[in-house]
Design an enzyme around this catalytic site. Structure first.
Site, PDB file in Angstrom:
ATOM      1  N   SER A  45      10.606 -11.814  -7.016  1.00 21.03           N
ATOM      2  CA  SER A  45      11.849 -11.406  -7.679  1.00 21.03           C
ATOM      3  C   SER A  45      13.040 -12.052  -6.987  1.00 21.03           C
ATOM      4  CB  SER A  45      11.986  -9.877  -7.633  1.00 21.03           C
ATOM      5  OG  SER A  45      13.304  -9.468  -7.913  1.00 21.03           O
ATOM      6  N   GLY A  46      14.090 -12.330  -7.767  1.00 18.02           N
ATOM      7  CA  GLY A  46      15.321 -12.892  -7.211  1.00 18.02           C
ATOM      8  C   GLY A  46      16.268 -11.846  -6.657  1.00 18.02           C
ATOM      9  N   CYS A  48       0.821  -1.187   0.000  1.00 18.01           N
ATOM     10  CA  CYS A  48       0.000   0.000   0.000  1.00 18.01           C
ATOM     11  C   CYS A  48       0.865   1.250   0.000  1.00 18.01           C
ATOM     12  CB  CYS A  48      -0.901   0.004   1.243  1.00 18.01           C
ATOM     13  SG  CYS A  48      -1.826  -1.525   1.477  1.00 18.01           S
ATOM     14  N   ASP A  71      -3.061  -9.591   7.737  1.00 17.24           N
ATOM     15  CA  ASP A  71      -1.835  -9.456   8.514  1.00 17.24           C
ATOM     16  C   ASP A  71      -1.770  -8.089   9.192  1.00 17.24           C
ATOM     17  OD1 ASP A  71      -1.549  -8.231   5.998  1.00 17.24           O
ATOM     18  OD2 ASP A  71       0.625  -8.422   6.044  1.00 17.24           O
ATOM     19  N   ILE A  78      11.833 -10.763 -20.100  1.00 19.63           N
ATOM     20  CA  ILE A  78      12.031  -9.673 -21.047  1.00 19.63           C
ATOM     21  C   ILE A  78      12.940 -10.103 -22.188  1.00 19.63           C
ATOM     22  CG2 ILE A  78      11.653  -7.796 -19.413  1.00 19.63           C
ATOM     23  CD1 ILE A  78      14.694  -7.591 -19.110  1.00 19.63           C
TER      24      ILE A  78
END
EC number: 6.3.5.4
Length: 633
Positions: free
Chosen positions: A361-362, A2, A95, A282
């Site tokens: 994501s890594g 958020c 949460d 990509i």
């Protein structure tokens, strides 16, 4: 995920809160809320991920506490059970409510128990105190401006700058730092009057104007404790556990899949947990990829997707760079010169259009497990220094004469060789800094107004102080610690948050997790870099699920074909900015020094594409800052 904002003991705090919250609408298009109690005004923009009902709406107010929160708490189920055992009753499944009740039960003493990414403000109606908190590793941002007894805060600097621009002053030293690094370090802010709440810390604001600050988690301490660890552990199990927790959501989750080790590892684990999961990758225009001599990452991404039944979506990066540059500069908040932000934004935009709100994501694996070329290069530099000068000098002379590109293609190996020789004979900290920053001290001083020479010295001293602020005897882990304190929060996590939230998408980083970080610093450097291979400990763990051809493939790049863009799309803009840009007119940058960069790049003798790209991002950021200030005065 958020956007949060608020004002505390601030004139016209309610209207200010409303304007701040409106600027953050892209962070939370699913809903908005506000809370007012005396001199406190909290705002919230919601991106619904967990508990999509009204019981997850914010600001959340319950029994005298009000909370506005940005983030995800991955151990919320465990904390909920613990709190329920003490008699706490929950109204919903979010949460957010777990965090609120955890704060009620433990306050700042319980912050170290939180596992996730978060920035939040919590107000106690009984004491009249506001506390601001940021997660252990700086995944989520929190900017604030103090004035008298009051404070205004927001998830993004642009919100504060838009509303307070007339009273905010550009911090020249921060801009100098951005030229060195191509981002503003987390310990500085682009405006003097603003600040970033440091990772792993909290600040308590009291009605009488007193401010108390504290730290609940120290990366340095974790690294030093890891160095003393002598037990065994299963790294793959730690990473699998983190990835499973990062999949918790009531909406679709997808992954970034570049075809490299890190994203392939996480995607393989996620695909086992959620069969048929989507992934996004990509590709670049063929002519751009050839000019840049970029590896074929897409081929590996397709292999991983086929093996694990992943629904792969390919996005060609052939952007309208002239249009995207000012837009990305706005969204990134501070001058950040990494074009990977464009990749992230376009991937997240495509995913959002397909109905995906959450991406894995890594990010972070390279910093923690010594996966960057600079890590290997600095270890090789130590060996290079032992080579007799009679051998080194002819090699250096030859490399200096070689071009990095012709009119048709670039030569990556020559670029790497030139970069290596620029730091190979320097002392450890200086060499490490030079291996990944943009300029040496003389070059940076020569680029700037002479009055800023002292600022250059301050920035270099800050880097040295951070690098040496530990008792580690392990060279590789000293580099990993410095990266995790500087490079990770200042650049990678910053652009990932801003570019993804610009597309109203949440990106989660399972490697940037407190338990994974603890595990990473329990691994000695000689297990991270082995026989000129980086990230070996992670590769060994990944072999439990990935095929060897993916694990041991050449390292890819989550970057962009900058040289191609500079020679084509952006060439006229580069000439305009370096000759008549606002930074030149203001005397911040020297026109002659900029022209030299352009000439060196155009001739192919030096690769200055990254330098020039950052000059463009800095120019656009500066134009926005000046415009905001003039609009308020």
């Amino acid at each position: 995920m958020c956007g949060i904002a608020g004002a505390y003991h601030w004139p016209d705090g309610g209207p200010l809160r409303d304007r701040l919250t409106k600027t953050l609408a892209h962070r939370g298009p699913d809903g908005s809320g506000s809370y007012d109690h005396g001199e406190v005004h909290l705002g919230h923009r919601r991106l619904s991920i967990v508990d999509l009902t009204e019981t997850g709406a914010q600001p959340m107010v319950k029994d005298g506490l009000a909370l506005t929160y940005n983030g995800e708490l991955y151990n919320a189920p465990e904390l909920r059970k613990e709190l329920e055992a003490t008699g706490v009753r929950f109204r919903g499944t979010s949460d957010t409510e777990v965090l609120l009740e955890a704060w009620r039960a433990w306050g700042t003493e319980g912050l170290h128990r939180l596992r996730g990414m978060f920035a939040f403000g919590v107000f106690d109606e009984r004491s009249g105190e506001l506390v601001l908190v940021r997660d252990q590793l700086g995944i989520k941002p929190l900017f604030l401006v103090r004035r008298g007894k009051g404070v205004a805060f927001a998830s993004e600097l642009k919100a504060l700058a838009a509303e307070l621009g007339g009273s905010l002053t550009v911090d020249d030293t921060a801009l100098v730092a951005s030229l060195l690094y191509y981002w503003v370090p987390d310990g500085r802010c682009a405006f003097k009057e603003a600040e970033k709440l440091p990772p792993g810390s909290w600040a308590r604001f009291r009605p009488n104007g007193d401010v108390e600050r504290g730290t609940f988690w120290s990366l340095r301490q974790v690294a030093e404790e890891g160095a003393a660890y002598e037990g065994d552990f299963d790294l793959n199990a730690v990473i699998e556990d983190s990835t499973r927790k990062h999949l918790i959501a009531d909406v679709p989750v997808a992954t970034f899949l570049s075809g490299g080790l890190d994203s392939s590892y996480l995607t393989a684990i996620a695909a086992r947990e959620r069969p048929g999961i989507s992934a996004y990758t990509i590709g670049f225009r063929a002519e751009d990829a050839k000019f840049e001599a970029m590896p074929d990452d897409l081929m590996y991404a397709k292999k991983v997707a086929a093996k694990f039944g992943v629904d792969l979506h390919e996005i060609e990066i052939a952007p309208q760079v002239l249009d995207l540059l000012p837009r990305m500069t706005y969204h990134l908040d501070e001058p950040i010169g990494d074009p990977a932000a464009i990749n992230s934004y376009l991937i997240c935009t495509a995913a959002r259009e397909a109905g995906v709100k959450v991406m894995l994501s890594g990010m972070g694996a390279d910093e923690l497990f010594a996966g960057y070329r600079k890590h290997l290069a600095n270890t090789l530099a130590v060996q290079y220094q032992r080579v007799p000068g009679l051998v080194r000098r002819p090699v250096e002379s030859l490399v200096d004469r070689l071009p990095v590109a012709t009119s048709k293609r670039g030569f990556r190996s020559v670029r790497f060789a030139k970069r290596f020789l620029s730091f190979a004979e320097l002392p450890e900290e200086t060499a490490f800094r030079r291996s990944y920053t943009m300029y040496d001290q003389a070059e940076l001083v020569g680029l700037l107004n002479p009055d800023l020479a002292g600022a250059v010295g301050d920035v270099l001293t800050e880097h040295a102080d951070t690098y040496h602020d530990n008792t580690l005897s392990d060279f590789v882990n000293r580099m990993c610690l410095a990266d995790s304190r500087l490079f990770l929060p200042g650049l990678n996590l910053a652009y990932t948050d801003r570019s993804s939230m610009a597309a109203s998408t949440e990106v989660r980083t399972p490697f940037v997790d407190v338990e994974v970080v603890k595990a990473a610093f329990r691994i000695p450097g000689d297990r991270k870099i082995v026989k000129r291979q980086g990230k070996m400990a992670l590769k060994e763990a990944a072999l439990s699920i990935l095929p060897a051809e993916i694990v041991h493939r050449p390292k890819g790049l989550f970057s962009a074909p900058l040289r191609a863009w500079m020679s084509r799309d952006l060439a006229p803009l580069v000439r305009e900015v370096t000759n008549e840009g606002e930074l030149v007119k203001a005397g911040f940058l020297r026109r002659e020094a900029l022209r030299k960069l352009v000439d060196e790049d155009a001739s192919g003798q030096q690769d200055r594409s990254k330098h020039l790209w950052h000059i463009l991002t800095l120019e656009y950021w500066y134009r926005g800052a000046v415009s905001a200030r003039q609009g308020e005065t």
